[in-house]
Design a protein around this motif. Sequence first.
Motif, PDB file in Angstrom:
ATOM      1  N   THR A 158      40.379  -1.739  65.842  1.00 45.40           N
ATOM      2  CA  THR A 158      39.379  -1.324  66.816  1.00 45.40           C
ATOM      3  C   THR A 158      38.865  -2.534  67.582  1.00 45.40           C
ATOM      4  O   THR A 158      38.711  -3.613  67.032  1.00 45.40           O
ATOM      5  N   GLY A 159      38.636  -2.350  68.867  1.00 39.95           N
ATOM      6  CA  GLY A 159      38.201  -3.445  69.705  1.00 39.95           C
ATOM      7  C   GLY A 159      39.347  -4.169  70.369  1.00 39.95           C
ATOM      8  O   GLY A 159      39.148  -4.880  71.351  1.00 39.95           O
ATOM      9  N   ALA A 160      40.563  -3.989  69.831  1.00 39.55           N
ATOM     10  CA  ALA A 160      41.740  -4.640  70.401  1.00 39.55           C
ATOM     11  C   ALA A 160      42.777  -3.618  70.835  1.00 39.55           C
ATOM     12  O   ALA A 160      43.239  -3.632  71.972  1.00 39.55           O
ATOM     13  N   ASP A 161      43.140  -2.725  69.931  1.00 38.80           N
ATOM     14  CA  ASP A 161      44.186  -1.738  70.202  1.00 38.80           C
ATOM     15  C   ASP A 161      43.634  -0.357  70.521  1.00 38.80           C
ATOM     16  O   ASP A 161      44.351   0.485  71.054  1.00 38.80           O
ATOM     17  N   TYR A 162      42.398  -0.118  70.170  1.00 40.75           N
ATOM     18  CA  TYR A 162      41.751   1.129  70.556  1.00 40.75           C
ATOM     19  C   TYR A 162      40.233   0.926  70.594  1.00 40.75           C
ATOM     20  O   TYR A 162      39.691   0.091  69.879  1.00 40.75           O
ATOM     21  N   LEU A 163      39.589   1.680  71.478  1.00 42.78           N
ATOM     22  CA  LEU A 163      38.141   1.648  71.644  1.00 42.78           C
ATOM     23  C   LEU A 163      37.630   3.069  71.673  1.00 42.78           C
ATOM     24  O   LEU A 163      38.337   3.985  72.105  1.00 42.78           O
ATOM     25  N   TYR A 164      36.391   3.272  71.214  1.00 43.87           N
ATOM     26  CA  TYR A 164      35.831   4.620  71.247  1.00 43.87           C
ATOM     27  C   TYR A 164      34.347   4.569  71.571  1.00 43.87           C
ATOM     28  O   TYR A 164      33.705   3.518  71.487  1.00 43.87           O
ATOM     29  N   VAL A 165      33.810   5.719  71.978  1.00 44.52           N
ATOM     30  CA  VAL A 165      32.409   5.812  72.375  1.00 44.52           C
ATOM     31  C   VAL A 165      31.526   5.510  71.167  1.00 44.52           C
ATOM     32  O   VAL A 165      31.701   6.113  70.106  1.00 44.52           O
TER      33      VAL A 165
ATOM     34  N   ASN B 267      23.802  12.558  64.656  1.00 43.63           N
ATOM     35  CA  ASN B 267      24.037  11.589  65.728  1.00 43.63           C
ATOM     36  C   ASN B 267      24.142  12.287  67.079  1.00 43.63           C
ATOM     37  O   ASN B 267      23.885  13.485  67.204  1.00 43.63           O
ATOM     38  N   GLY B 268      24.578  11.540  68.102  1.00 44.96           N
ATOM     39  CA  GLY B 268      24.611  12.079  69.456  1.00 44.96           C
ATOM     40  C   GLY B 268      25.768  13.006  69.752  1.00 44.96           C
ATOM     41  O   GLY B 268      25.864  13.516  70.865  1.00 44.96           O
ATOM     42  N   GLY B 269      26.658  13.232  68.802  1.00 51.07           N
ATOM     43  CA  GLY B 269      27.777  14.138  69.016  1.00 51.07           C
ATOM     44  C   GLY B 269      29.016  13.471  69.579  1.00 51.07           C
ATOM     45  O   GLY B 269      30.019  14.145  69.843  1.00 51.07           O
ATOM     46  N   PHE B 270      28.978  12.141  69.774  1.00 49.38           N
ATOM     47  CA  PHE B 270      30.131  11.426  70.318  1.00 49.38           C
ATOM     48  C   PHE B 270      31.139  11.072  69.232  1.00 49.38           C
ATOM     49  O   PHE B 270      32.278  10.729  69.540  1.00 49.38           O
ATOM     50  N   GLN B 271      30.728  11.134  67.967  1.00 45.25           N
ATOM     51  CA  GLN B 271      31.623  10.879  66.839  1.00 45.25           C
ATOM     52  C   GLN B 271      31.380  11.955  65.787  1.00 45.25           C
ATOM     53  O   GLN B 271      30.240  12.379  65.566  1.00 45.25           O
ATOM     54  N   ARG B 272      32.449  12.378  65.141  1.00 48.05           N
ATOM     55  CA  ARG B 272      32.330  13.380  64.081  1.00 48.05           C
ATOM     56  C   ARG B 272      33.048  12.894  62.828  1.00 48.05           C
ATOM     57  O   ARG B 272      34.058  12.189  62.889  1.00 48.05           O
ATOM     58  N   PHE B 273      32.486  13.284  61.689  1.00 43.51           N
ATOM     59  CA  PHE B 273      33.077  12.963  60.394  1.00 43.51           C
ATOM     60  C   PHE B 273      33.422  14.278  59.698  1.00 43.51           C
ATOM     61  O   PHE B 273      32.538  15.082  59.409  1.00 43.51           O
TER      62      PHE B 273
END
Length: 375
Positions: A90-97, A105-111
Amino acid sequence: MRPLARVAALMAAVAVTVVTLAAPAQASPRVTITNAAGTAQADSTYSTTVSVSGAGFQSVKGGFGGIYVFFGWVDDPSGGSWRPSKGGATGADYLYVPDSESKDNGGFQRFVAFPGSDTASSANGGTVKADGTWSTKLTIPGPTFQAADRSGKVVEVDCRTKPCGVITIGAHGVVNPSNESFTRVTFADLSAAEPAATTAQTAAAAPTGAPAAVAEKPSVASTVPATLGVDQTTIVVGRVLGFMGQGFTPGEQVLGSLVGGQAAVGPLTAGAQGEVAGVLQLPATLRAGTQALTLTGAASGKKAQVEFTAIADPVEAAAAANAQDEAGAGTSPVAIAVLVAALAMLWFVVAALVAGRRRRRAAAVQARTPAEARS
């Protein structure tokens, strides 16, 4: 064992091996994304809440963790080198909100948790069923978002020019190739898009000659207070702080700043439900201790504030302390006193040795006989 029995046993072993090799491998995970109109698209201006469902995933009963569901960008969607199981980071090969890992939380990530997992209580996306299926809701903030790269620098991702979509990976640091996937999401102007059935029903209900009703974007009541949360309550000075706000007016510009104006972020555009998300890089000169981040809506004037604790980088602090100790060791009063005492003791020892040698020589001279002295 008789020859016939041996042949039968050998044939049985071969059959078992063939069946084992021929057994189909677990199917690749599949993700389906649908908006209110039933397409895998997000709005090009506002945020979009989509339904996300998965099939073919690995379900581990009682296993630790589960699946993280993100919206973000990957650098190699076809080759898959972005995957954590292939060394992607993460931060190099993929990025996420960015979003917090809390359940609300704000709904931008789910577990999505494994069934019976000891972490299931913190899941906000349901559980992975025994057959490998699951479903949840995910908020896509719009075609652009901010995140932190590998060096901690804040970068902006424009999904109109880069491959973005729904990312699934193993949760809680568990690398699981069976649950890694990327599903592309495209952007379009959905404000004018309305299901045909709804349009027909609206036209039928309207009086003859009356203008057709226009679908409105969902809005947030002005009485709803704005709220703000951060992904970490403790953050190292010089690194980035992820945050998410809610309760602003949809479409308005939102600015963020540290109290005292030492850093700022924005403007960010509030989504259809008045939500924003972003990251703020803390300056390396920021004073350690309690700090406060404030978000302000440009149109509504709404404000939300949250406090967090800024701490010095432990590695840099330790290095500075060691350097100071080494630099001060030569001039320390204690070190000087020890050196003086050691030199004094050395002087006394040398003086004692010299005096002893002189006494022995004098005694030897006095002990000589007159004849020895004349010779």
